[in-house]
Write an enzyme that holds these catalytic residues in place. Structure first.
Site, mmCIF file in Angstrom:
data_model
loop_
_atom_site.group_PDB
_atom_site.id
_atom_site.type_symbol
_atom_site.label_atom_id
_atom_site.label_comp_id
_atom_site.label_asym_id
_atom_site.label_seq_id
_atom_site.Cartn_x
_atom_site.Cartn_y
_atom_site.Cartn_z
ATOM 1 N N CYS A 282 3.518 -2.559 -7.773
ATOM 2 C CA CYS A 282 4.555 -1.919 -8.571
ATOM 3 C C CYS A 282 4.379 -0.401 -8.509
ATOM 4 O O CYS A 282 3.281 0.105 -8.346
ATOM 5 C CB CYS A 282 4.538 -2.310 -10.036
ATOM 6 S SG CYS A 282 4.571 -4.079 -10.310
ATOM 7 N N TRP B 157 6.699 -5.517 -8.084
ATOM 8 C CA TRP B 157 6.248 -6.591 -7.210
ATOM 9 C C TRP B 157 5.710 -7.646 -8.170
ATOM 10 O O TRP B 157 4.691 -7.443 -8.819
ATOM 11 C CB TRP B 157 5.147 -6.095 -6.268
ATOM 12 C CG TRP B 157 4.721 -7.117 -5.263
ATOM 13 C CD1 TRP B 157 5.309 -7.384 -4.055
ATOM 14 C CD2 TRP B 157 3.604 -8.008 -5.362
ATOM 15 N NE1 TRP B 157 4.622 -8.390 -3.418
ATOM 16 C CE2 TRP B 157 3.590 -8.787 -4.186
ATOM 17 C CE3 TRP B 157 2.631 -8.242 -6.334
ATOM 18 C CZ2 TRP B 157 2.629 -9.774 -3.945
ATOM 19 C CZ3 TRP B 157 1.674 -9.220 -6.103
ATOM 20 C CH2 TRP B 157 1.670 -9.968 -4.918
ATOM 21 N N ASN C 241 1.927 -1.274 -14.153
ATOM 22 C CA ASN C 241 1.523 -1.730 -12.821
ATOM 23 C C ASN C 241 0.152 -2.362 -12.970
ATOM 24 O O ASN C 241 -0.783 -1.686 -13.384
ATOM 25 C CB ASN C 241 1.474 -0.510 -11.876
ATOM 26 C CG ASN C 241 0.752 -0.801 -10.572
ATOM 27 O OD1 ASN C 241 0.744 -1.931 -10.102
ATOM 28 N ND2 ASN C 241 0.168 0.223 -9.987
ATOM 29 N N GLY C 242 0.029 -3.662 -12.678
ATOM 30 C CA GLY C 242 -1.263 -4.313 -12.803
ATOM 31 C C GLY C 242 -1.119 -5.694 -13.401
ATOM 32 O O GLY C 242 -0.025 -6.260 -13.430
ATOM 33 N N GLU D 158 -3.821 -8.510 15.224
ATOM 34 C CA GLU D 158 -2.973 -7.481 14.628
ATOM 35 C C GLU D 158 -1.525 -7.608 15.118
ATOM 36 O O GLU D 158 -0.574 -7.480 14.333
ATOM 37 C CB GLU D 158 -3.565 -6.100 14.956
ATOM 38 C CG GLU D 158 -2.755 -4.902 14.518
ATOM 39 C CD GLU D 158 -2.501 -4.806 13.017
ATOM 40 O OE1 GLU D 158 -3.076 -5.582 12.246
ATOM 41 O OE2 GLU D 158 -1.677 -3.959 12.625
ATOM 42 N N LYS E 93 1.659 -8.244 12.699
ATOM 43 C CA LYS E 93 2.834 -7.355 12.669
ATOM 44 C C LYS E 93 4.111 -8.168 12.803
ATOM 45 O O LYS E 93 5.078 -7.938 12.094
ATOM 46 C CB LYS E 93 2.798 -6.342 13.822
ATOM 47 C CG LYS E 93 1.892 -5.149 13.723
ATOM 48 C CD LYS E 93 2.184 -4.176 12.637
ATOM 49 C CE LYS E 93 1.596 -4.579 11.320
ATOM 50 N NZ LYS E 93 0.256 -4.187 11.021
ATOM 51 N N GLU F 86 4.800 -10.444 9.598
ATOM 52 C CA GLU F 86 5.122 -9.806 8.319
ATOM 53 C C GLU F 86 6.502 -9.151 8.290
ATOM 54 O O GLU F 86 7.108 -9.069 7.235
ATOM 55 C CB GLU F 86 4.031 -8.840 7.852
ATOM 56 C CG GLU F 86 3.939 -7.537 8.568
ATOM 57 C CD GLU F 86 2.875 -6.625 7.963
ATOM 58 O OE1 GLU F 86 2.689 -6.607 6.750
ATOM 59 O OE2 GLU F 86 2.217 -5.917 8.756
ATOM 60 N N LYS G 201 3.122 -2.411 -0.191
ATOM 61 C CA LYS G 201 2.243 -1.579 0.623
ATOM 62 C C LYS G 201 0.799 -1.609 0.113
ATOM 63 O O LYS G 201 -0.128 -1.739 0.889
ATOM 64 C CB LYS G 201 2.780 -0.143 0.626
ATOM 65 C CG LYS G 201 2.033 0.809 1.528
ATOM 66 C CD LYS G 201 2.246 0.458 2.977
ATOM 67 C CE LYS G 201 1.446 1.337 3.913
ATOM 68 N NZ LYS G 201 1.335 0.706 5.248
HETATM 69 O O1 M6R Z 1 -4.284 -0.297 2.072
HETATM 70 P P1 M6R Z 1 -5.143 -1.273 2.789
HETATM 71 O O2 M6R Z 1 -5.468 -0.854 4.157
HETATM 72 O O3 M6R Z 1 -6.373 -1.638 2.014
HETATM 73 O O4 M6R Z 1 -4.250 -2.581 2.892
HETATM 74 C C1 M6R Z 1 -4.758 -3.766 3.416
HETATM 75 C C2 M6R Z 1 -3.644 -4.732 3.723
HETATM 76 O O5 M6R Z 1 -2.948 -5.073 2.571
HETATM 77 C C3 M6R Z 1 -2.665 -4.164 4.751
HETATM 78 O O6 M6R Z 1 -3.303 -3.769 5.924
HETATM 79 C C4 M6R Z 1 -1.585 -5.212 5.103
HETATM 80 O O7 M6R Z 1 -2.164 -6.283 5.775
HETATM 81 C C5 M6R Z 1 -0.490 -4.564 5.936
HETATM 82 N N1 M6R Z 1 0.792 -4.825 5.358
HETATM 83 C C6 M6R Z 1 -0.445 -5.054 7.329
HETATM 84 O O8 M6R Z 1 0.544 -4.420 8.072
#
Ligand code: M6R
Length: 615
Positions: free
Chosen positions: A2, A75, A101-102, A488, A492, A495, A610
């Site tokens: 959030c 979220w 948020n939390g 990876e 990608k 997601e 994110k």
């Molecule tokens: O901010 P962070 O790197 O700790 O986030 C980790 C994952 O949540 C993040 O890499 C997620 O898998 C991405 N959406 C992948 O593209």
């Protein structure tokens, strides 16, 4: 997750809060809401959907006038995304309004207690419980809002960044944080509140980042007073000057943040090694490593903790550290590590990797490792983030803000930082010769231009995306340094396009996934010249015999794979350990184009956010 935004000052709050929410949408986007104080009452509007939906609804629903406002982009954790569960939430009397948020973990028992005292609830959220708890404390003790927030938060278990105001005291907003970020922008007789600095960067460069277990009363004309939630002690206002600029958080002519961030990689990688990689002097300088060199050199092993893409960068680093610096490495999902009672000693170095620096599982893994005596080193992108502050030392990636939910430049810059560390340690330990060290430095320095070259395949990758965009499944295969790149690439694709994809070590294919292969299965195989090339070519033969469609990621000039594969995408040649920085580029582009062709929201894929600040 959030995003939260607030404003109190001399301007109209609505446009500031609304624009702020748009900038914070990367943190969550299943519903949004705004509450404004218009001089006599609170005006509140909220809705399921994105901030744009809120904007359409709100402007026909309420007056947007008022110089105090708070807003939220959600979220969902407790309660499905719908209008009622959206924030802000009122207290029962309608006097208080809150954004959060939390997660309040003990909200169930608190709710029961409040119900027994006559409170009623409209939503399924933990947040509505919190605002009523604050109201209950305030009424019973007949105290000011700030004090009531403090007492209430001392009864709460969980994580939060909150902003709350009282319509009877519309000259202040009370904020607090534990485990979720909260920044206060300090302007000229005006104050901004936000989950990060992006909502207020065009108004002020001065910001205070609240620490965990701190709260602040932000008063119109008077300023900010910060206290510790637990013991009420006053905290000095530590005002930081922000380095962020507006351009960095806008799309800059690209259709999507993801595409912009893919194309930013040459510069992002260069920025990451700038000043650290000193090829002329044959040295690598990283203060976080230099200052703790003894610890690094005496370490029995390195344990990497991370999630998602950062975990994949960690996996690449396992190959790099072991190959160059001969230090044993274990790479752990932070979410598993934190609950596994792992064996950790004070001779272990834990490297925590996180773009956002706010990932809850990674943060918890760090705290666990510290409690067991390990030295914890952070690799973060967001300056001043929770993880960067929680770790003993660290190195920033300097990738600039990454806003697209799908991580791209974070991955390549994390690998860059980890390579620098490994090279530095290898030199200090004498596990590579000075000529090899120099050679590797020169190769790293050439990478930004090679990434630029790899990006030239964009149109061709797009044509491949057109052919396979309707596939239901994809396989991604790679070996050695490029096995994590296969993982990876698959992440990608799934997601942002919602196509099922699996990443596998190429040689493992014959232990199961080969059964999936038929003429409908596109298989992306990373087959660069350096690193098990002949073996991967054999794997490609095996796929070909089963009629799978092969998309090869190959080194420029490759002939062998070209003869076997349906398509080949070339990347420039480099040393084996650096190939992930190039092979990942076409995979990012492939997922971007497929998702776009399928009409998906590339920057804000469904169900994601994110920064995952909940476990
Ligand atoms: O901010 P962070 O790197 O700790 O986030 C980790 C994952 O949540 C993040 O890499 C997620 O898998 C991405 N959406 C992948 O593209």
């Amino acid at each position: 997750m959030c995003g939260i935004v607030g404003y109190i000052g001399h301007r109209e709050a609505y446009p500031i809060v609304l624009k702020g929410l748009k900038r914070l949408e990367y943190r969550g986007y299943d519903s949004a809401g705004i509450a404004l104080y218009d001089g006599t009452d609170i005006k509140l509007s909220k809705t399921k959907g994105k901030v744009l939906d809120l904007e359409h609804k709100l402007e026909s629903e309420i007056s947007t006038h008022g110089s105090l406002g708070i807003g939220h982009t959600r979220w969902a954790t407790h309660g499905v995304p719908n209008d009622i569960n959206s924030h802000p939430h009122y207290s029962n009397s309608g006097d208080l309004v809150i954004i959060h948020n939390g997660i309040i973990e003990n909200y169930g028992s608190l709710k029961q207690e409040l119900i027994s005292r006559g409170y009623t609830f409209k939503s399924d959220t933990d947040t509505e419980v919190l605002v009523n708890l604050i109201e209950d404390v305030k009424k019973n003790e007949n105290i000011k809002l700030g004090k009531a927030v403090q007492i209430a938060l001392n009864q709460v278990i969980g994580a939060y960044a909150i902003a709350v105001f009282d319509k009877n005291k519309p000259n202040e907003i009370v904020v607090a944080r534990l485990g979720s970020p909260l920044a206060i922008g300090i302007g000229e007789d005006e104050f901004f509140i936000a989950s990060d600095a992006s909502p207020f960067i065009e108004y002020t460069k001065n910001a205070i980042y609240l620490e965990d277990e701190e709260m602040a009363v932000v008063r119109r004309h008077k300023g900010v007073k910060i206290r510790k939630i637990k013991d009420d002690s006053l905290v000095d206002n530590y005002i930081q000057t922000l380095q962020l600029n507006l351009e960095q958080i806008e799309k800059g002519g690209y259709d999507h943040f993801m595409l912009k961030e893919i194309y930013e990689q040459p510069n992002a990688i260069r920025d990451t090694f700038r000043g650290r990689l000193r090829t002329d002097e044959a040295i690598i300088k990283m203060s976080g490593v230099e200052d703790n060199m003894k610890k690094f050199l005496n370490a029995d092993r390195i344990i990497v903790v991370a999630c998602g893409t950062s975990w994949h960068a960690g996996l690449v680093s396992e190959y790099i550290f072991e190959d160059l610096a001969r230090i044993p490495v274990e790479v752990e999902y932070a979410s598993e590590f934190r609950y596994r009672n792992p064996v950790i000693t004070d001779r272990d170095i834990v490297i925590a990797i996180s773009q956002s620096g706010e990932t809850a599982d990674t943060l918890a893994a760090i705290k666990l490792a510290k409690s067991k005596g390990a030295f914890v080193f952070g690799v973060c992108n967001v300056v001043g983030s929770s993880i960067s502050r929680e770790t003993h030392a660290g190195a920033y990636t300097h990738a600039g803000p990454e806003i697209g939910v799908a991580s791209t430049k974070a991955f390549t810059t994390q690998i860059t930082v980890l390579t620098l560390i490994a090279l530095r340690l290898a030199r200090a330990k004498g596990t590579i010769s000075s000529s090899e060290f120099r050679h590797q430095m020169i190769e790293l320095e050439l990478i930004p231009d090679k990434v630029k070259k790899a990006l030239e395949s964009d149109d061709y990758v797009k044509s491949i995306a057109e052919i396979y965009k309707n596939a239901s499944n994809f396989l991604y295969l790679g070996r050695g340094f490029n096995f994590p790149v296969a993982l990876e690439g698959a992440l990608k694709l799934k997601e942002i396009s919602y196509i099922h994809a699996e990443g596998y070590p190429a040689a493992e294919m014959k232990h199961g996934p080969i059964a999936l292969i038929d003429e409908n299965m596109p298989i992306v195989v990373i087959a660069t010249k350096k690193g098990h090339y002949e073996k991967v070519v054999s794997n490609i033969q095996e796929i070909k015999s089963r009629k799978g469609k092969i998309i090869g990621i190959v080194t420029e000039g490759d002939k062998q794979v070209r003869e076997l594969a349906d398509h080949v995408i070339e990347v420039p040649e480099t040393i084996e350990s650096l190939t992930p920085l190039l092979t990942t580029i076409p995979l990012q582009l492939l997922s971007y184009h497929i998702a776009l062709m399928l009409g998906k929201n590339v920057d804000q894929p469904r169900n994601l956010a994110k920064a995952v600040t909940v476990e």
